[in-house]
Write a protein that holds these residues in place. Structure first.
Motif, PDB file in Angstrom:
ATOM      1  N   GLU A  64       0.876  -1.282  -0.041  1.00  0.00           N
ATOM      2  CA  GLU A  64      -0.147  -0.068  -0.208  1.00  0.00           C
ATOM      3  C   GLU A  64       0.783   1.437  -0.060  1.00  0.00           C
ATOM      4  O   GLU A  64       0.550   2.209  -0.892  1.00  0.00           O
ATOM      5  CB  GLU A  64      -0.897   0.003   1.212  1.00  0.00           C
ATOM      6  N   ARG A  68       0.797   4.069  -3.218  1.00  0.00           N
ATOM      7  CA  ARG A  68       0.778   5.467  -2.752  1.00  0.00           C
ATOM      8  C   ARG A  68       1.912   6.258  -3.395  1.00  0.00           C
ATOM      9  O   ARG A  68       1.849   7.482  -4.007  1.00  0.00           O
ATOM     10  CB  ARG A  68       0.541   5.823  -1.392  1.00  0.00           C
ATOM     11  N   GLU A  72       1.702   9.098  -6.294  1.00  0.00           N
ATOM     12  CA  GLU A  72       1.895  10.477  -6.031  1.00  0.00           C
ATOM     13  C   GLU A  72       2.903  11.040  -7.049  1.00  0.00           C
ATOM     14  O   GLU A  72       3.005  12.061  -7.606  1.00  0.00           O
ATOM     15  CB  GLU A  72       2.412  10.635  -4.628  1.00  0.00           C
TER      16      GLU A  72
END
Length: 74
Positions: A64, A68, A72
């Motif tokens: 996870e 992310r 980003e």
């Protein structure tokens, strides 16, 4: 079962068909079900379930975090 032509390939197909019918292979495969249940029971009795669950959770958390980062910074 044997074929009338006597070809090896035909014989192999016939043997495979016999195993399929006699061995209940495919959906509802009792042999695969038995092996799975034995393995799952052995795993549970070995007491490693909590450790495996903890390891899976750690791996999921790491994935996870990595996901992310990638979202980003494409």
């Amino acid at each position: 079962m044997s074929c009338a032509c006597g070809h090896t390939a035909c014989h192999a197909k016939n043997e495979a068909a016999e195993r399929f019918i006699d061995g209940n292979q495919g959906e509802g495969n009792r042999e695969a079900d038995r092996r799975y249940r034995e393995g799952a029971t052995k795993f549970a009795r070995a007491g490693r379930a909590r450790e495996a669950a903890r390891d899976a959770a750690v791996d999921l958390d790491a994935l996870e975090i990595e996901g992310r980062k990638q979202r980003e910074n494409p």
